[in-house]
Design a protein around this motif. Structure first.
Motif, PDB file in Angstrom:
ATOM      1  N   VAL A   1       0.843  -1.207   0.000  1.00 36.06           N
ATOM      2  CA  VAL A   1       0.000   0.000   0.000  1.00 36.06           C
ATOM      3  C   VAL A   1       0.871   1.247   0.000  1.00 36.06           C
ATOM      4  O   VAL A   1       0.596   2.219  -0.731  1.00 36.06           O
TER       5      VAL A   1
ATOM      6  N   ILE B   1       2.195   1.820  -3.445  1.00 36.19           N
ATOM      7  CA  ILE B   1       1.156   2.311  -4.360  1.00 36.19           C
ATOM      8  C   ILE B   1       0.911   3.814  -4.138  1.00 36.19           C
ATOM      9  O   ILE B   1       0.771   4.585  -5.097  1.00 36.19           O
TER      10      ILE B   1
ATOM     11  N   ARG C   1      -6.703   2.987  -5.469  1.00 33.40           N
ATOM     12  CA  ARG C   1      -6.035   1.711  -5.716  1.00 33.40           C
ATOM     13  C   ARG C   1      -5.640   1.024  -4.409  1.00 33.40           C
ATOM     14  O   ARG C   1      -5.752  -0.201  -4.281  1.00 33.40           O
TER      15      ARG C   1
ATOM     16  N   GLY D   1      -8.661  -0.540  -2.984  1.00 36.51           N
ATOM     17  CA  GLY D   1      -9.005  -1.766  -3.695  1.00 36.51           C
ATOM     18  C   GLY D   1      -8.171  -2.947  -3.222  1.00 36.51           C
ATOM     19  O   GLY D   1      -8.682  -4.069  -3.051  1.00 36.51           O
ATOM     20  N   VAL D   2      -6.878  -2.739  -3.011  1.00 33.47           N
ATOM     21  CA  VAL D   2      -5.997  -3.816  -2.529  1.00 33.47           C
ATOM     22  C   VAL D   2      -6.448  -4.279  -1.149  1.00 33.47           C
ATOM     23  O   VAL D   2      -6.553  -5.485  -0.877  1.00 33.47           O
TER      24      VAL D   2
ATOM     25  N   LEU E   1      -9.516  -6.600  -0.882  1.00 32.29           N
ATOM     26  CA  LEU E   1      -9.407  -7.987  -1.356  1.00 32.29           C
ATOM     27  C   LEU E   1      -9.439  -8.998  -0.219  1.00 32.29           C
ATOM     28  O   LEU E   1      -9.719 -10.189  -0.442  1.00 32.29           O
TER      29      LEU E   1
ATOM     30  N   CYS F   1       0.680 -10.070  -1.680  1.00 29.82           N
ATOM     31  CA  CYS F   1       1.425  -8.810  -1.675  1.00 29.82           C
ATOM     32  C   CYS F   1       2.926  -9.077  -1.590  1.00 29.82           C
ATOM     33  O   CYS F   1       3.729  -8.340  -2.176  1.00 29.82           O
TER      34      CYS F   1
ATOM     35  N   CYS G   1       3.446  -4.275  -7.870  1.00 28.95           N
ATOM     36  CA  CYS G   1       2.516  -3.740  -6.869  1.00 28.95           C
ATOM     37  C   CYS G   1       1.439  -2.881  -7.538  1.00 28.95           C
ATOM     38  O   CYS G   1       1.615  -1.678  -7.748  1.00 28.95           O
ATOM     39  N   SER G   2       0.366  -3.530  -7.905  1.00 28.24           N
ATOM     40  CA  SER G   2      -0.798  -2.821  -8.422  1.00 28.24           C
ATOM     41  C   SER G   2      -2.033  -3.631  -8.067  1.00 28.24           C
ATOM     42  O   SER G   2      -1.943  -4.834  -7.812  1.00 28.24           O
ATOM     43  N   TYR G   3      -3.174  -2.977  -8.086  1.00 28.92           N
ATOM     44  CA  TYR G   3      -4.414  -3.657  -7.708  1.00 28.92           C
ATOM     45  C   TYR G   3      -4.710  -4.818  -8.654  1.00 28.92           C
ATOM     46  O   TYR G   3      -5.044  -5.932  -8.213  1.00 28.92           O
TER      47      TYR G   3
ATOM     48  N   LYS H   1      -4.758  -8.771  -7.606  1.00 27.37           N
ATOM     49  CA  LYS H   1      -6.038  -9.474  -7.759  1.00 27.37           C
ATOM     50  C   LYS H   1      -5.866 -10.728  -8.622  1.00 27.37           C
ATOM     51  O   LYS H   1      -6.428 -11.801  -8.319  1.00 27.37           O
TER      52      LYS H   1
END
Length: 517
Positions: free
Chosen positions: A429, A432, A445, A448-449, A452, A465, A474-476, A480
């Motif tokens: 996080v 991001i 974003r 969103g993480v 999950l 992660c 490192c992105s949503y 996912k």
């Protein structure tokens, strides 16, 4: 048509009654019928609240409790007075009789008085002998105010131009203790500011302020019931007193302040005639010095000065000043927008109100330092005034739970949300949030993480992660997909691969890396 008393007038009736003023005198001060005052006092007594409790109620509560229609209707009386003004011009004409004019009046009036009352009203309006009398002024009863007819001047340092300034005069009639102050104009702001300074000078508040019928104090002048402007009424409510404008064209109603103006010409104007002032502050400082000497002059017949009479007689009868001086209020109307703010047009800014008032019409009361929003006479929001144009001033208590959640968005908020799910989630996080130039994109974003975990649990999210950090992904969307494809369960490093069971059987034809050395 009958009128409805303003809640401010109801509070003034209660205030004057608690001060020991008779109902007849209250009616005279406020310009309403004595019977109306009697009726309201009966209603106050019959209510389940004491007068002190009623005085502390807000305007909406008073309007709800006492929505009684008063019997004040001056149209009938005014019609008669206008008719008298016409017939009085023919008073000395040969053959004049009251009976002739009464019959003419009776034929044209909708609700005519009887002949006896017709004559009685005429004699009251035009007595045979009109003399003057010595009025007895009670201590702490009134403060007379007026503007002097002649003006003083200050000089503009840059241009040398002479700038005319007004002179405000106030007097307590019992002791004749006088206050004088120069101001730039006779506008509403300068009048109210001068009244505030006068009350602070006296250190107390009289029961009523007697003003002239100038436009900055009265919206509509009347000999019987003047319409006082809202700001002046608000001043009276703040200082717990009443406003009593004089009758039009009746300078004898405030003869003492008229005389004080003439004395100011002698004691203040004349000594200043050869002095040049470059600012209003310097002028008022010099006026203060001359005023102190003036109030210390000994009356020839009373053998005491104005300041002595004030200190020994009148000061004890003045009511205490409120904790804070009055600030001039202005008013605006505004509708609460869908996002829960009202638009304040003078500063082009927005102020929050409780979200349940969305779509409601409100009235904004504002001063130089404060903004208050009212709905149906009830204050629903108060803010410190922000002069920055286009600013949104928000009280988080006004927001709905959804809006309050979004208003709390900041990097620390998302760190606190991510920490319970594992150190790798927190690290992901933070990465991001740092990666985005526009913070709102990073906030969405990161949220969103974190969300999950609802579908996959905190442990799997932390492992996903960890994998995303190791692969710099490192992105949503990537995190996912890692969870969706169960890639968080597949070993990544070579050590993990060696420990894993090899699914390809050994065969001598299969060459290894040594075959290529």
């Amino acid at each position: 048509m009958a009128n409805i008393l303003d809640p401010m007038d109801l509070k003034q009736i209660i205030t004057l009654h608690l001060d020991g003023t008779s109902n007849r005198r209250i009616g005279s001060i406020l310009g309403i019928s004595r019977n109306t005052v009697n009726t309201y006092m009966q209603l106050f007594t019959a209510s389940e609240y004491s007068l002190e409790e009623l005085l502390n109620f807000d305007s909406a509560k008073l309007s709800e409790l006492f929505s009684y229609h008063t019997t004040v209707d001056t149209a009938r009386h005014n019609e008669l007075m206008l008719y008298f003004e016409r017939i009085n011009k023919a008073r000395h004409h040969p053959g004049f009789t009251f009976l002739f004019h009464y019959q003419q009046y009776f034929g044209q009036a909708q609700d005519a008085y009887s002949y006896t009352q017709f004559l009685e009203h005429y004699r009251r309006k035009y007595p045979k002998e009109k003399g003057s009398m010595k009025l007895e002024h009670l201590a702490g009863e009134e403060m007379f105010i007026d503007f002097a007819g002649k003006k003083l001047h200050i000089v503009d340092k840059q241009t040398g131009e002479l700038i005319e300034v007004e002179v405000f005069v106030a007097i307590l009639p019992c002791s004749q203790y006088t206050y004088v102050r120069a101001c730039m104009s006779q506008t509403r702001g300068d009048l109210i500011s001068s009244c505030v300074h006068a009350l602070q000078f006296y250190g107390g508040v009289p029961k009523a302020i007697v003003s002239d019928n100038l436009k900055s104090a009265v919206n509509r002048a009347s000999k019987y019931e003047a319409d006082i402007n809202r700001s002046f009424k608000d001043l009276a409510c703040h200082y717990n007193c009443a406003i009593n404008p004089t009758r039009g064209y009746s300078p004898q109603d405030k003869a003492l302040v008229e005389n004080a103006v003439h004395l100011a010409y002698q004691r203040i104007y004349y000594p200043l005639r050869e002095t040049t002032f470059f600012s209003l502050e310097d002028l008022n400082n010099e006026i203060g010095k001359l005023l102190e000497r003036y109030n210390e002059l000994i009356f020839k017949r009373k053998e005491s000065s104005r300041i002595e009479l004030f200190q020994t007689v009148e000061r004890q009868y003045l009511k205490a000043l409120p904790d804070t001086p009055y600030e001039l209020k202005d008013f605006r109307r505004a509708k609460v927008q869908k996002m829960g703010y009202v638009y304040f047009s003078p500063d082009k800014s927005y102020y929050s109100v409780p979200y349940r008032f969305i779509g409601k019409e409100t009235q904004i009361h504002y001063t130089q330092s404060r903004i208050e929003v009212f709905h149906n006479h009830q204050r629903i929001a108060m803010h410190q005034r922000n002069l920055a144009k286009g600013a949104y001033i928000t009280n988080t208590d006004h927001l709905s739970s959804t809006h309050k959640f979004y208003s709390d968005w900041n990097p620390e908020f998302f760190r606190q949300k991510a920490a319970p799910h594992g150190q790798h989630v927190l690290a992901c996080v933070e990465k991001i949030l740092v990666a985005q130039d526009y913070p709102e994109i990073g906030y969405k974003r990161a949220l969103g993480v974190i969300q999950l975990y609802r579908s996959y649990g905190s442990q799997r999210l932390d492992q996903a992660c960890k994998r995303a950090l190791d692969t710099d992904a490192c992105s949503y969307i990537r995190i996912k997909n890692i969870l969706k494809n169960n890639m968080d369960k597949v070993p990544l490093y070579e050590v993990d691969l060696q420990n894993a069971n090899d699914h390809i059987p050994f065969h001598s034809n299969i060459r290894g890396a040594s075959a290529y050395e």
